[in-house]
Design a protein around this motif. Structure first.
Motif, short mmCIF file in Angstrom:
data_model
loop_
_atom_site.label_atom_id
_atom_site.label_comp_id
_atom_site.label_asym_id
_atom_site.label_seq_id
_atom_site.Cartn_x
_atom_site.Cartn_y
_atom_site.Cartn_z
N HIS A 1 -3.73 -1.25 -4.15
CA HIS A 1 -2.52 -2.06 -4.09
C HIS A 1 -2.68 -3.19 -3.07
CE1 HIS A 1 0.22 -0.03 -6.82
NE2 HIS A 1 -0.27 1.12 -6.41
N LEU A 2 -3.34 -2.88 -1.95
CA LEU A 2 -3.59 -3.90 -0.95
C LEU A 2 -4.49 -5.00 -1.53
CD1 LEU A 2 -3.49 -4.87 2.05
CD2 LEU A 2 -5.51 -3.49 2.45
N SER B 1 -12.71 -0.97 -1.72
CA SER B 1 -11.92 -0.65 -2.92
C SER B 1 -12.68 0.32 -3.82
CB SER B 1 -11.60 -1.90 -3.73
OG SER B 1 -10.95 -2.82 -2.92
N PRO C 1 0.82 -1.22 0.00
CA PRO C 1 0.00 0.00 0.00
C PRO C 1 0.85 1.27 0.00
CG PRO C 1 -0.88 -1.55 1.56
CD PRO C 1 0.41 -2.13 1.07
N HIS D 1 -3.74 3.80 4.14
CA HIS D 1 -2.83 2.79 4.68
C HIS D 1 -3.42 1.93 5.79
CE1 HIS D 1 0.07 4.26 2.10
NE2 HIS D 1 0.71 5.10 2.85
N GLY E 1 -3.57 3.40 -2.20
CA GLY E 1 -2.93 2.28 -1.52
C GLY E 1 -3.85 1.10 -1.32
N HIS E 2 -5.15 1.40 -1.20
CA HIS E 2 -6.11 0.34 -0.97
C HIS E 2 -6.19 -0.61 -2.17
CE1 HIS E 2 -8.89 -0.84 2.07
NE2 HIS E 2 -9.81 -1.13 1.17
N SER F 1 -4.43 -2.37 6.70
CA SER F 1 -4.06 -3.70 6.22
C SER F 1 -5.11 -4.70 6.65
CB SER F 1 -2.68 -4.12 6.71
OG SER F 1 -2.10 -3.14 7.51
N GLU G 1 -12.69 3.78 -2.51
CA GLU G 1 -11.44 4.47 -2.80
C GLU G 1 -11.47 5.09 -4.20
OE1 GLU G 1 -6.89 3.40 -2.07
OE2 GLU G 1 -7.71 2.48 -3.87
#
Lengths: 387, 377
Positions: free
Chosen positions: A65-66, A93, A55, A143, A62-63, A145, A96
């Motif tokens: 990417h997570l 997601s 992220p 950010h 970043g979400h 997780s 976002e």
């Protein structure tokens, strides 16, 4: 020939444009001079660490990417997840994406035509509410997780789901009232085009959607994507050795959205169509989120333990700016290889005059005065590009 | 807090009031226009005083400090980063009083949220640094690449490296604040193998730096630190990593909502088990709360909505130096650490080589001695 150097900043970093031509842009080279090396840190780390490290490629998306990281690991493990976890992941997601589009509109591109701080506040008002909605499920934004291979870590109660639904409803109502309604009428968008022609910024007219999702159809196989070095510190991404545009406009065209098609028929893939597609998309997403949240069964488990395996996998998800590809190879619980291809690598590749990338094609033959607006309509993210 | 301190702060605010303001309208007017009452503003001031660990008698002073905040311009530089800290900042408390104040603070230069762009932005930066020489507060987001003379990060029309720009800007700053773990300690860029040689700001400049680490830090900690500098004209009390004590004085674990379960020995053994459903302690799935100094468990994120531990994922220790290497793997307790991070391996390898070399020398010496000794027998 005279070469003009232009710095484009405020794109979560900056890009350098080398423009050939005096009044009209003859050709343009796009350069990014930052380097992070995220893929390097991942080597030899525990596979779970990728969930925390990736992220940080980008604080804005970043979400996504997570989401891509967790999906690629699950693909290696052949893991299954519950429908509940699936819905929560989708909801955060997509939220976002909604948030990104609003911030891009009011913070990134709007100031190129209209200098008024009020619009910054407007974006902040929406993005605060949306991050609050994400935080209800994910803990914080940016950010977090909360997605792990096998599901999600959160276990919300009915109370929290109610709060979330309420918030989504509020966001949607305000969006329709203040940004764009279902008939694509947008006061702010029209104001943006007061002194700007709507038919500039026509690009390649070739669209690509690679992400696997329930809401967008894809039209390609991400195994055909290839990366190639360019002259600066970034890499170009090609599909079957050709350049394609990714992002909301591609998603709308490939999914045959009627409303956007009407505008596309008049203006083709110009800056106006591209912006309309991006501002219209949140409405579709918010509808979908509302529908999905009504399907949640809280009695389902949040997490199903997967079996750790060795292997390789590659996935694509639809991120705010287009198709995002993650590739992994896991050996003895450690990351052997990791590769990330971000959407900006497709749209903002720096190629040749004969075979230009979408952004280059959109800029070529346009008046130099419009360069800022046209360049930004692709929603560039320099930190992703320099991962 | 004695009378003398109060007096000193009052004098400072009076002095600041004499300087010309930069905002177009006063803070009270601006808040009023955005739909906040004076009462909301004072409530915010009281909350801010409490957060800065100041007595309630400071509440009116915080309000006054906020009102003169536009006298001290802020320059915000973005280095090797992901913009997550700016993201955190722009979505501070709804209805974003922190945020309004921050936008009201005379933000001379911020790469992402300023209105100017291109050459105009460069001009603003130059002008801000000259006009407010010695007066501006410098906030830095992102690590500073130092390998290859800092060429891994170049900015602006003259391709200045991040290192050069930072040194230039820090020289004339009244105070330097590192926002986020990257600028505080190097962050993800500085994780092993650190290809760009990224470092924290305090490691590359010769000036006291206040670190506000976190990935990202909460908006309250950022705004709080800036307000403190305005209020006292000095850097706040800090711990041994230069973190303000008002925010980083306690461990995450100390005020954690799941702390009771830790004390009772009730743990989540793996994600999704019965313990997870009951909100037990996350220590066994890797929570680093007991080793991490920050106020997340008290202040939370996104308008006090939630924070990672509430969503069922342990703390990753993001406000600690080198946490990328020292706290990994993030989903396992530190107590079972197998020393398998690349850095640990590198260290183990070099120790190993040293030990082997020493052993080798010893064996050779022993052999030589034996060789000398033997003939005597």
């Amino acid at each position: 020939m005279k070469i003009n150097k232009k710095i484009i900043n405020k794109i979560e970093g900056e890009a350098t444009l080398k423009i050939e031509g005096d009044k009209k842009i003859d050709f343009v080279q796009i350069e990014f001079w930052q380097y992070h090396g995220i893929e390097e840190y991942l080597k030899n780390k525990n596979y779970m660490d990728a969930l925390v490290i990736n992220p940080r490629v980008c604080g804005i998306c970043g979400h996504s990417h997570l989401h891509a990281t967790v999906k690629v690991i699950e693909k290696v493990f052949k893991a299954k997840i519950s429908k509940k976890a699936q819905i929560f992941r989708e909801v955060t997601s997509l939220l976002e994406i909604v948030e990104n589009h609003i911030k891009w509109f009011y913070i990134t591109i709007y100031p190129t035509q209209i200098k008024d701080k009020e619009y910054l506040f407007k974006a902040v008002k929406f993005s605060s509410k949306i991050s609050k909605a994400i935080a209800i499920l994910a803990g914080q934004f940016p950010h977090n997780s909360y997605m792990v291979p096998g599901g999600v870590t959160c276990d919300p109660t009915y109370m929290e789901i109610m709060r979330l639904k309420d918030l989504i409803k509020e966001i949607k109502e305000e969006y329709i009232k203040e940004i764009m309604d279902e008939n694509l009428t947008s006061h702010d968008l029209e104001r943006f085009f007061e002194n700007l022609p709507k038919d500039i910024g026509k690009s390649l007219n070739k669209f690509l959607v690679l992400g696997e999702s329930n809401i967008f159809k894809s039209n390609g196989d991400y195994k055909n994507v290839k990366e190639e070095r360019n002259k600066s510190l970034s890499k170009n991404a090609l599909y079957n050795n050709e350049y394609y545009e990714v992002g909301p406009l591609a998603r709308m065209i490939i999914n045959k959205n009627k409303n956007i098609k009407k505008i596309y028929d008049i203006y083709s893939d110009s800056i106006y169509t591209r912006m309309c597609a991006r501002i219209y998309e949140p409405l579709l997403l918010l509808d979908y989120i509302e529908q999905k949240l009504s399907e949640v069964d809280l009695c389902e488990p949040s997490f199903l333990k997967p079996n750790v395996r060795n292997g390789k996998a590659i996935v694509a998800v639809e991120a705010p700016r287009g198709s995002l590809i993650h590739e992994i190879s896991i050996k003895n619980e450690k990351i052997d290889y990791y590769n990330i291809v971000v959407p900006t690598q497709f749209n903002l590749a720096s190629s040749t005059k004969e075979n230009p990338s979408p952004a280059q094609a959109a800029l070529m033959n346009e008046d130099i005065a419009y360069v800022d607006s046209v360049f930004r309509c692709f929603d560039i993210c320099a930190v992703c590009m320099s991962h | 807090m004695n009378e003398a301190t109060l007096q000193k702060v009052k004098e400072r605010i009076e002095a600041l009031k004499k300087l010309p303001g930069m905002g177009e309208k006063s803070v009270s007017k601006m808040l009023e226009d955005s739909g906040f009452t004076r009462r909301d503003f004072l409530k915010w001031s009281a909350a801010m005083a409490a957060m800065l660990s100041l007595p309630t008698s400071f509440t009116p002073l915080i309000a006054e400090a906020a009102e003169v905040s536009d006298r001290l311009p802020v320059i915000w530089l973005n280095m090797a980063e992901c913009t997550g800290c700016s993201e955190s900042l722009i979505r501070s408390d709804a209805p974003t009083i922190d945020n309004l104040i921050f936008n009201y603070i005379n933000l001379q230069y911020h790469d992402t949220i300023m209105a100017a762009a291109g050459w105009q932005a460069e001009e603003n930066l130059k002008e801000g640094m000259e006009k407010f020489k010695g007066r501006y507060i410098l906030c830095v987001e992102g690590g500073i690449p130092t390998n290859m003379d800092g060429q891994y990060l170049t900015m602006g029309p003259h391709a200045e490296t991040g290192l050069e720009l930072l040194t230039r800007a820090a020289n004339d700053a009244a105070a330097v604040i590192s926002v986020g773990t990257c600028s505080s300690f190097g962050g993800i860029q500085a994780a092993a193998p650190n290809p760009t040689g990224a470092k924290g700001v305090y490691q590359v400049i010769n000036k006291p730096v206040i670190n506000v680490p976190g990935c990202p830090p909460s908006a309250k900690n950022i705004v709080g630190t800036i307000l403190y500098v305005i209020l006292f004209g000095a850097l706040p009390a800090v711990d041994n990593f230069n973190r303000p004590k008002f925010a980083y004085g306690l461990r995450i674990h100390d005020l954690c909502e799941r702390r009771g379960h830790f004390d009772a020995g009730e743990f989540v053994e793996q994600f999704g088990d019965a313990g997870a459903e009951n909100g037990f302690c996350l220590y066994k799935v890797g929570c680093k709360g007991p080793y991490t100094f920050n106020n997340c468990s008290r202040e939370r994120f996104n308008q006090h909505t939630s924070w990672p531990v509430q969503a069922g994922h342990g703390c990753i220790g993001c406000s600690e130096p080198d946490f990328w290497d020292s706290m990994a793997p993030y989903e396992e307790p530190l107590a079972n650490k197998k020393y398998d991070s690349p850095l640990a391996d590198a260290t183990a390898d070099s120790y190993g080589v040293t030990i082997l070399t020493v052993a080798g020398v010893a064996i050779a010496a022993h052999a030589a001695l034996s060789a000398i000794k033997n003939p005597k027998e």
